[in-house]
Design an enzyme around this catalytic site. Sequence first.
Site, PDB file in Angstrom:
ATOM      1  N   TYR A 113      -2.640  -0.306  10.211  1.00  0.00           N
ATOM      2  CA  TYR A 113      -2.650  -0.669   8.801  1.00  0.00           C
ATOM      3  C   TYR A 113      -1.364  -0.211   8.111  1.00  0.00           C
ATOM      4  CZ  TYR A 113      -4.494  -1.295   4.061  1.00  0.00           C
ATOM      5  OH  TYR A 113      -4.684  -1.689   2.754  1.00  0.00           O
ATOM      6  N   SER A 156       0.846  -1.193   0.000  1.00  0.00           N
ATOM      7  CA  SER A 156       0.000   0.000   0.000  1.00  0.00           C
ATOM      8  C   SER A 156       0.879   1.240   0.000  1.00  0.00           C
ATOM      9  CB  SER A 156      -0.886  -0.006   1.256  1.00  0.00           C
ATOM     10  OG  SER A 156      -1.544   1.230   1.409  1.00  0.00           O
TER      11      SER A 156
END
Length: 275
Positions: A172, A159
Amino acid sequence: MGKVIVLTGAGGVLCSTLAIALAKEGHKIAVLDLKIEAANKVAEKINKDGGIAIAVMANVLEQESLDRARTEVHKRLGSCDILINGAGGNHPLGTTSQPYLQEKDLLNLEDGFKTFFDLDPAGIKFVLDLNFIGTLLPTQVFARDMVGKQGCSILNISSMNAFTPLTKIPAYSGAKAAVSNLTQWLAVHFSKVGIRVNALAPGFFLTDQNRTLLTTENGELTARGRMIIEQTPMGKFGEPEDLIGTTLWLCGEGASFVTGVVIPIDGGFSAYSGV
């Protein structure tokens, strides 16, 4: 010649798109997901369109579940040639309510309001496990099939958070940084047995997990959504189809000397300083 490709989290928006695209290239697809109903829908579409796919229930956090999935893939399609680790996600218990801590926040008793000090270790552990362990375990199970074969590779999903952490989502961001690091480690570790390992680092794509954070019920952008678009030079969210080209390249022979890379697919987000 088509390969056997296993995708985890393939019932979701992004990886289902990749599964369908790879099937169109003549590959046999194993659609793995914890939600078998979602996996079935993807496999049914692929088969209806003339491809070859099976739906398999698998929990990426349970070794026995993955072993059963591998046995089923072997029986119905053959041994795995390419693994795409698409399972992942965030959790509200690992997310702060505000991007910055203010002193007044320590006195906020509003139900559900969370500062850094209120983050739930269980929620943080869930996010770290889902993204990192949920990449490591499937790799342990399915990479065994690849040793000694030609043209095998692993594609992880990292990501933009892995490059520079985003506000509010420390769990995250840390988990995806771990996925990027694992990608590089695996690329080196598997280099002598012919397994390439790379990762995609998607920018901002609207999915079921983040849609309510980035858009309102009537489709307008939230404050966070506007901030993201303003920081994305191309001025839009990504579409699932934007991941296809890079995926086909990294999984194909055209990338035969490419391993250990994490490629941003972000509309320029990572290149923009904000000025």
